[in-house]
Design a protein around this motif. Structure first.
Motif, short mmCIF file in Angstrom:
data_model
loop_
_atom_site.label_atom_id
_atom_site.label_comp_id
_atom_site.label_asym_id
_atom_site.label_seq_id
_atom_site.Cartn_x
_atom_site.Cartn_y
_atom_site.Cartn_z
N GLU A 122 -3.68 2.64 1.42
CA GLU A 122 -4.46 3.50 0.83
C GLU A 122 -4.87 4.77 1.52
N SER A 123 -5.19 4.46 2.85
CA SER A 123 -5.78 5.36 3.81
C SER A 123 -4.64 6.41 4.29
N ALA A 124 -3.41 5.82 4.43
CA ALA A 124 -2.24 6.55 4.77
C ALA A 124 -1.64 7.35 3.82
N THR A 125 -1.66 7.14 2.76
CA THR A 125 -0.96 7.86 1.79
C THR A 125 -2.04 9.00 1.29
N LYS A 126 -3.25 8.73 1.40
CA LYS A 126 -4.36 9.69 1.19
C LYS A 126 -4.10 10.90 2.27
N LYS A 127 -3.95 10.37 3.40
CA LYS A 127 -3.75 11.42 4.59
C LYS A 127 -2.48 12.34 4.39
N VAL A 128 -1.40 11.86 3.58
CA VAL A 128 -0.43 12.61 3.53
C VAL A 128 -0.21 13.25 2.00
N LYS A 129 -1.32 13.00 1.17
CA LYS A 129 -1.62 13.47 -0.12
C LYS A 129 -0.51 12.89 -0.96
N MET A 130 -0.13 11.61 -1.04
CA MET A 130 0.67 10.71 -1.77
C MET A 130 0.04 9.72 -2.31
N GLU A 131 -1.12 9.64 -2.36
CA GLU A 131 -1.97 8.40 -2.95
C GLU A 131 -1.63 8.35 -4.59
N ALA A 132 -1.19 9.46 -5.23
CA ALA A 132 -1.33 9.51 -6.81
C ALA A 132 0.14 8.85 -6.90
N PHE A 133 1.00 8.59 -6.21
CA PHE A 133 2.52 8.26 -6.36
C PHE A 133 2.73 7.00 -5.81
N LEU A 134 1.93 5.82 -5.73
CA LEU A 134 2.04 4.71 -5.03
C LEU A 134 3.02 3.66 -5.89
N GLU A 135 2.81 4.01 -7.24
CA GLU A 135 3.80 3.12 -8.02
C GLU A 135 5.08 3.77 -8.46
N HIS A 136 5.26 4.99 -8.06
CA HIS A 136 6.62 5.90 -8.12
C HIS A 136 7.82 5.03 -7.29
N GLU A 137 9.00 5.36 -7.73
CA GLU A 137 10.18 5.04 -7.17
C GLU A 137 10.59 5.98 -6.12
N PRO A 138 10.85 5.74 -4.88
CA PRO A 138 10.88 6.78 -3.86
C PRO A 138 12.20 7.85 -4.32
N HIS A 139 13.20 7.55 -4.93
CA HIS A 139 14.31 8.32 -5.49
C HIS A 139 14.13 9.17 -6.20
N HIS A 140 12.89 9.17 -7.05
CA HIS A 140 12.39 10.17 -7.89
C HIS A 140 11.56 11.18 -7.38
N LEU A 141 11.27 11.08 -6.08
CA LEU A 141 10.32 12.08 -5.31
C LEU A 141 11.23 13.36 -4.91
N SER A 142 10.42 14.47 -4.54
CA SER A 142 11.29 15.60 -4.01
C SER A 142 11.54 15.35 -2.36
N GLY A 143 12.18 15.93 -1.97
CA GLY A 143 12.53 15.89 -0.26
C GLY A 143 11.42 15.94 0.47
N GLY A 144 10.52 16.75 0.08
CA GLY A 144 9.29 16.95 1.03
C GLY A 144 8.36 15.68 0.72
N GLN A 145 8.31 15.28 -0.36
CA GLN A 145 7.60 13.97 -0.96
C GLN A 145 8.18 12.90 -0.23
N LYS A 146 9.42 12.66 -0.27
CA LYS A 146 9.89 11.42 0.38
C LYS A 146 9.76 11.49 2.03
N GLN A 147 9.79 12.59 2.59
CA GLN A 147 9.25 12.65 4.17
C GLN A 147 7.88 12.30 4.40
N ARG A 148 7.07 12.65 3.52
CA ARG A 148 5.60 12.57 3.42
C ARG A 148 5.30 11.05 3.41
N VAL A 149 6.15 10.28 2.64
CA VAL A 149 5.95 8.91 2.42
C VAL A 149 6.26 8.19 3.55
N ALA A 150 7.55 8.79 4.13
CA ALA A 150 7.99 8.26 5.34
C ALA A 150 7.15 8.49 6.67
#
Length: 279
Positions: A122-150
């Motif tokens: 929860e803390s890590a995804t909030k820090k990169v502003k991706m907390e709303a995407f926790l249940e999303h499949e990574p391959h549906h994300l944009s390139g920038g979102q993927k790197q933020r998840v990484a």
């Protein structure tokens, strides 16, 4: 800046039996809390150096210390606890079916208790502003979102250092901006020491300090302002100067009273706007 967190002393590295070394007698340090950019064209040795700093390669000769630990075959895993790495292609980094699963992967490998794991995700995804995407499949994300998840997956493990190995080179301008802003925020909050491996001098201009690699050797070192004073010397070794820097230079040559050669678009735009107001 804090005390030295990485020390590299006279490091040389050979790939297999190649005659010429990929790195030759390289020495440098990284200060705790800083953003260091290591730049160079393809084959300059910058990515080899990144892999040594993360313990993926062991130097042929020389000494590397990370958080006081001298890198060796016996200490690789101790070093890697302190260093996280984000690679060039985000699609090659995902192992989970959802964002939450992917961020959890490193935590599971480190035996983090479930309750703490949930808090860290929860803390890590909030820090990169991706907390709303926790249940999303990574391959549906944009390139920038993927790197933020990484990046979230790295910071959840709580390393001291993050290495970005050409982490923005495959992204569009918006994705690149997202990742750079995310890393800048984490660095300014004192959460991470950042080492950015890149051939993009405009990206490197955001760093506190730059090391230029060429032919496996350290070519130059200094603040962004000091490095860009080299100007055409950087072009000769295969690097492209940032567009704002080139435009500032051309405007000054054309007689526009710009005070300096700007490293960022924001700086150039702000000065041009100030000049417009004075006219």
């Amino acid at each position: 800046m804090g005390q030295s967190i990485i020390d590299v002393e006279n490091v040389t590295f050979h790939y297999h039996q190649e005659a010429s070394p990929a790195l030759e007698n390289v020495s440098l340090h990284v200060n705790q809390g800083e953003w260091l950019a290591i730049v160079g064209h393809n084959g300059s040795g910058k990515s080899t150096l990144a892999r040594i700093l993360n313990g993926l390669f062991i130097p042929t000769s020389g000494v590397v210390r990370v958080c006081g630990i001298e890198l060796s075959e016996k200490t690789i895993w101790d070093v890697r606890k302190h260093v996280g790495m984000v690679f060039q292609n985000p699609d090659n980094q995902f192992v989970g079916s959802t964002v939450k699963d992917d961020v959890a992967f490193g935590l599971e490998n480190n035996g983090i208790p479930r309750d703490e794991m949930i808090n860290r995700i929860e803390s890590a995804t909030k820090k990169v502003k991706m907390e709303a995407f926790l249940e999303h499949e990574p391959h549906h994300l944009s390139g920038g979102q993927k790197q933020r998840v990484a990046i979230a997956g790295v910071i959840a493990v709580q390393p001291d250092i993050i290495i970005l190995d050409e982490a923005t080179s495959m992204l569009d301008p918006q994705g690149r901006s997202e990742v750079i802003q995310t890393v800048r925020d984490l660095n300014r909050q004192g959460l991470l020491t950042v080492i950015s491996i890149t051939h993009d001098l405009e990206e490197a201009s955001r760093a506190d300090r730059i090391i230029v690699m060429n032919g496996g050797k350290k070519f130059a070192e200094g603040t962004p302002e000091e490095i860009f004073m080299l100007d055409e010397e950087l072009v000769k070794i295969g690097l492209d100067l940032p567009f704002p820097f080139i435009l500032s230079k051309r405007l000054r040559e054309a007689g526009v009273p710009i005070c300096k050669k700007h490293l960022t678009e924001e700086g150039l735009v702000n000065e041009l706007w100030t000049l417009q107001l004075k006219i």
